[in-house]
Design a protein around this motif. Structure first.
Motif, PDB file in Angstrom:
ATOM      1  N   ILE A 197     -57.059  17.409  38.115  1.00 26.91           N
ATOM      2  CA  ILE A 197     -57.859  16.440  38.594  1.00 26.91           C
ATOM      3  C   ILE A 197     -57.259  15.026  38.283  1.00 26.91           C
TER       4      ILE A 197
ATOM      5  N   LYS B  89     -54.439  14.389  40.386  1.00 26.61           N
ATOM      6  CA  LYS B  89     -54.989  14.567  41.763  1.00 26.61           C
ATOM      7  C   LYS B  89     -54.089  15.711  42.499  1.00 26.61           C
ATOM      8  N   LYS B  90     -54.037  16.712  41.713  1.00 26.52           N
ATOM      9  CA  LYS B  90     -53.445  17.987  42.390  1.00 26.52           C
ATOM     10  C   LYS B  90     -54.439  18.972  42.722  1.00 26.52           C
ATOM     11  N   LYS B  91     -54.131  19.414  43.850  1.00 20.99           N
ATOM     12  CA  LYS B  91     -55.366  20.660  44.465  1.00 20.99           C
ATOM     13  C   LYS B  91     -55.467  21.578  43.531  1.00 20.99           C
TER      14      LYS B  91
ATOM     15  N   GLY C 261     -63.378  14.705  45.368  1.00 20.68           N
ATOM     16  CA  GLY C 261     -62.604  15.104  46.283  1.00 20.68           C
ATOM     17  C   GLY C 261     -63.224  15.687  47.569  1.00 20.68           C
TER      18      GLY C 261
ATOM     19  N   GLN D 111     -59.236  19.166  46.684  1.00 21.24           N
ATOM     20  CA  GLN D 111     -58.168  18.208  46.530  1.00 21.24           C
ATOM     21  C   GLN D 111     -58.780  17.173  46.190  1.00 21.24           C
ATOM     22  N   PRO D 112     -58.620  16.693  44.744  1.00 18.64           N
ATOM     23  CA  PRO D 112     -59.208  15.398  44.470  1.00 18.64           C
ATOM     24  C   PRO D 112     -58.651  14.136  45.341  1.00 18.64           C
ATOM     25  N   THR D 113     -59.719  13.288  45.544  1.00 23.02           N
ATOM     26  CA  THR D 113     -59.165  12.091  46.629  1.00 23.02           C
ATOM     27  C   THR D 113     -59.281  10.884  45.558  1.00 23.02           C
TER      28      THR D 113
ATOM     29  N   VAL E 283     -60.051   9.433  41.586  1.00 23.13           N
ATOM     30  CA  VAL E 283     -60.399   9.724  39.777  1.00 23.13           C
ATOM     31  C   VAL E 283     -60.482   8.230  39.317  1.00 23.13           C
TER      32      VAL E 283
END
Length: 156
Positions: free
Chosen positions: A17, A20-22, A62, A86-88, A90
């Protein structure tokens, strides 16, 4: 609108997170029929304070990129399934539970929101919020970092 909240308790997903990685969220057995691809999901870092090396609290949101799958992957509990996220957005640091519970602008709307409100602390890996609570989560993020979330458009 319904939004989901993921209770994040393991280091791998915390790191994903923050980068920002899936990632895959597992250990879920609620809302299997309700969770859909492209749903909005907020992240709440949690865990036993004596055993974790991250700050706890609401940290971002996300999009669910893969609806529930792999049901029964855990042989000790056949109800468990996984979702991919997928975090968008943070924050630079999580908003502590005390901050969200006592927020002067949103404390009433957040009161019943799982993991962040003053009234609800479930044990489950995922929960949900609706209506004013869902909108307050997004508005709180927008107020904290208006530049980063200004281009995101969610209809509440």
């Amino acid at each position: 609108m319904i939004v989901f909240l993921a209770k994040i308790t393991n280091k791998i997903n915390v790191d994903n997170i923050l980068s920002k990685k899936k990632f895959t969220h597992e250990g879920i057995y609620f809302f299997e029929k309700e969770i859909k691809k492209s749903d909005l999901i907020f992240f709440v870092f949690s865990g036993d304070k004596a055993k974790i090396d991250w700050e706890q609290g609401l940290v971002g949101f996300g999009e669910i990129t893969k609806a529930p799958y792999d049901k029964g992957y855990n042989t000790s509990n056949s109800r468990y399934f996984r979702i991919d996220i997928q975090p968008t957005f943070v924050l630079s640091r999580p908003l502590e539970p005390k901050f969200t519970k006592l927020h002067p602008k949103y404390q009433n709307e957040l009161y019943d929101v799982p993991y962040v409100g003053a009234n609800h602390f479930p044990n489950q890996a995922i929960s949900r919020a609706r209506g004013d609570g869902a909108k307050a989560l997004f508005c709180l993020m927008r107020d904290i970092d208006p530049i980063s979330v200004s281009d995101l458009d969610y209809d509440f």
